[in-house]
Design a protein around this motif. Structure first.
Motif, mmCIF file in Angstrom:
data_model
loop_
_atom_site.group_PDB
_atom_site.id
_atom_site.type_symbol
_atom_site.label_atom_id
_atom_site.label_comp_id
_atom_site.label_asym_id
_atom_site.label_seq_id
_atom_site.Cartn_x
_atom_site.Cartn_y
_atom_site.Cartn_z
ATOM 1 N N VAL A 10 0.685 -1.023 -0.002
ATOM 2 C CA VAL A 10 -0.285 0.138 0.113
ATOM 3 C C VAL A 10 0.876 1.616 0.182
ATOM 4 O O VAL A 10 2.316 1.167 0.973
ATOM 5 N N ASN A 11 0.556 2.100 -0.735
ATOM 6 C CA ASN A 11 1.091 3.204 -0.859
ATOM 7 C C ASN A 11 0.273 4.960 -0.938
ATOM 8 O O ASN A 11 -0.768 4.291 -1.763
ATOM 9 N N LEU A 49 -9.183 -1.823 -10.132
ATOM 10 C CA LEU A 49 -8.646 -2.653 -11.382
ATOM 11 C C LEU A 49 -8.746 -4.389 -10.881
ATOM 12 O O LEU A 49 -7.689 -5.159 -10.721
ATOM 13 N N THR A 50 -9.517 -5.030 -11.360
ATOM 14 C CA THR A 50 -9.633 -6.607 -11.271
ATOM 15 C C THR A 50 -9.147 -7.115 -12.786
ATOM 16 O O THR A 50 -8.637 -8.557 -12.217
ATOM 17 N N LEU A 53 -5.192 -8.424 -7.114
ATOM 18 C CA LEU A 53 -6.014 -6.944 -6.959
ATOM 19 C C LEU A 53 -5.576 -6.245 -6.647
ATOM 20 O O LEU A 53 -4.005 -5.871 -5.886
ATOM 21 N N THR A 54 -5.689 -5.297 -7.568
ATOM 22 C CA THR A 54 -5.172 -3.742 -7.538
ATOM 23 C C THR A 54 -6.151 -3.083 -7.155
ATOM 24 O O THR A 54 -6.956 -3.202 -7.990
ATOM 25 N N THR A 55 -6.166 -1.412 -6.822
ATOM 26 C CA THR A 55 -7.664 -1.207 -6.091
ATOM 27 C C THR A 55 -6.873 0.118 -5.866
ATOM 28 O O THR A 55 -5.956 0.129 -5.769
ATOM 29 N N ALA A 56 -7.081 1.935 -6.100
ATOM 30 C CA ALA A 56 -6.679 2.823 -5.866
ATOM 31 C C ALA A 56 -8.019 3.369 -5.458
ATOM 32 O O ALA A 56 -9.322 3.764 -5.742
ATOM 33 N N PHE A 62 -2.823 3.693 -3.131
ATOM 34 C CA PHE A 62 -3.117 2.520 -4.225
ATOM 35 C C PHE A 62 -2.486 1.211 -3.568
ATOM 36 O O PHE A 62 -1.831 0.930 -2.701
ATOM 37 N N ARG A 63 -2.883 -0.463 -3.558
ATOM 38 C CA ARG A 63 -3.579 -1.420 -3.279
ATOM 39 C C ARG A 63 -2.895 -2.283 -4.067
ATOM 40 O O ARG A 63 -4.044 -2.573 -4.511
#
Length: 387
Positions: free
Chosen positions: A331-332, A344-345, A368-371, A376-377
């Motif tokens: 996480v940043n 962003l699946t 999985l990426t999510t914002a 941003f994870r």
């Protein structure tokens, strides 16, 4: 044990054995007819011409069958071959029976369904029936002897025709084998190109980012602290040497990554970039090689993306273990507030995350990426033991 592979000349030129088989069977007819093996000698010229015609018709059918096709006008050529094989048989006797194998093989290769069954039975019974009738007319043979010789003629016909049909089928299988081998070779080349491209991108992305970062830091320190600048240049040189060694290992498919090494390297690189990094790495059980590989590449890719595509000032790397599953979160705070929320699946465009998705799937894991809210994870989950 590796299964035996057909010699290359057989695969490259599979038609020659099939052609030779036809020729050896066809030449029996003019030889036996000319010598008069069964009855008076026949006309050698007529027998040779009939042999050439029957050979051409049978080869035309067999070569087409070896390609999985029917030749043009095949009903007419099949009828001509059946007539040529069976009508002269009543005059020339067993001297002519070699052609009946051509007729039976062509029937099996060209016809289908009930028509094939009817024609095949008729051809099988015609030659032995003719032999039995001819022998019963001769007082030298008893009924059991005539039936035994007829059974022998039937067996010979089935054997020769089966050899011709099997030869055509074998040629077709060899051609399919060669086509499959060529396709597999092309696929292997494509997969190797993708692997090299993916590994080079993932590996050099972090290495080049580190080189650029350390070079900029050395330039800033050059006027203030020569010793520190020198240390950064020496560190930069070491990173370049490591990258060169890794590139050589990738080209030989010998490159491997270590989860602990990637964690330490990411912390050091982010610290040198001025990113406040927090590590929360629990004591993990021994992980399978695919699981370690997927997690290590995820840390490398997450670190590279942070340095190249964001202005993050803080980063948290967390590894947890629960019920046989290992979860990694990076996480940043490098997402601009104006970007809003995103989920962003799917694999977004770009080699890096695409390579990460491929490696995660290879370890039977998910990612999985999510914002959201400026954070941003990147989350990766893999089973502790990968089959």
């Amino acid at each position: 044990m590796t299964p035996p592979i057909a010699p290359r000349w057989v695969v490259r030129h599979p038609l020659w054995p099939l052609i030779a088989l036809h020729v050896l069977l066809a030449v029996q007819v003019p030889v036996y007819t000319t010598l008069g093996m069964d009855g008076p000698p026949g006309n050698p010229v007529a027998a040779t011409l009939a042999c050439a015609l029957a050979l051409w018709l049978s080869l035309r059918h067999s070569l087409a069958a070896s390609r999985g096709e029917h030749p043009a006008g095949w009903p007419w050529t099949l009828a001509a071959l059946v007539i040529l094989a069976n009508v002269p048989l009543w005059w020339f006797g067993s001297n002519w029976q070699g052609f009946t194998a051509f007729a039976l093989a062509s029937i099996v290769m060209l016809l289908r369904g009930r028509l094939m069954l009817f024609a095949m039975i008729a051809q099988l019974l015609h030659n032995p029936a003719k032999e039995v009738i001819a022998m019963l007319r001769d007082d030298a043979y008893t009924v059991p002897q005539a039936l035994l010789l007829g059974a022998y003629a039937l067996f010979s016909l089935i054997l020769y025709a089966g050899t011709l049909v099997g030869g055509a089928r074998l040629v077709r299988l060899l051609n399919e084998l060669e086509a499959t081998r060529t396709e597999l070779a092309a696929t292997a080349v494509g997969e190797e190109r993708v692997r090299v491209s993916r590994d080079l991108h993932d590996l050099l992305g972090q290495s080049l980012s580190a080189i650029s970062l350390k070079g900029d830091l050395a330039l800033r320190l050059l006027a203030k602290d020569g010793a520190a600048a020198r240390a950064e240049v020496e560190s930069l040189t070491g990173v370049a040497r490591d990258a060169l060694r890794d590139v050589r290992a990738i080209t030989r498919d010998e490159h491997s990554v270590s989860l602990r090494t990637e964690i330490d390297g990411a912390a050091a690189l982010l610290g040198a970039a001025g990113v406040d990094t927090r590590l929360d790495v629990a004591d993990l059980p021994p992980l399978s090689a695919p699981a370690q590989n997927a997690l290590a590449w995820a840390i490398r890719e997450g670190t590279t993306n942070l340095l190249r595509h964001s202005d993050a000032r803080t980063c948290a790397i967390t590894l947890t273990h629960q019920q046989g599953t290992v979860r990694l979160e990076i996480v940043n705070d490098g997402v601009q507030p104006s970007s809003g929320a995103a989920d962003l699946t799917r694999t977004p465009p770009g080699t890096g995350l695409s390579g990460l998705a491929e490696r995660t799937r290879g370890a039977s894991g998910t990612w999985l990426t999510t914002a959201h809210d400026g954070l941003f994870r990147l989350s990766v989950e893999v089973p502790e033991e990968v089959a």
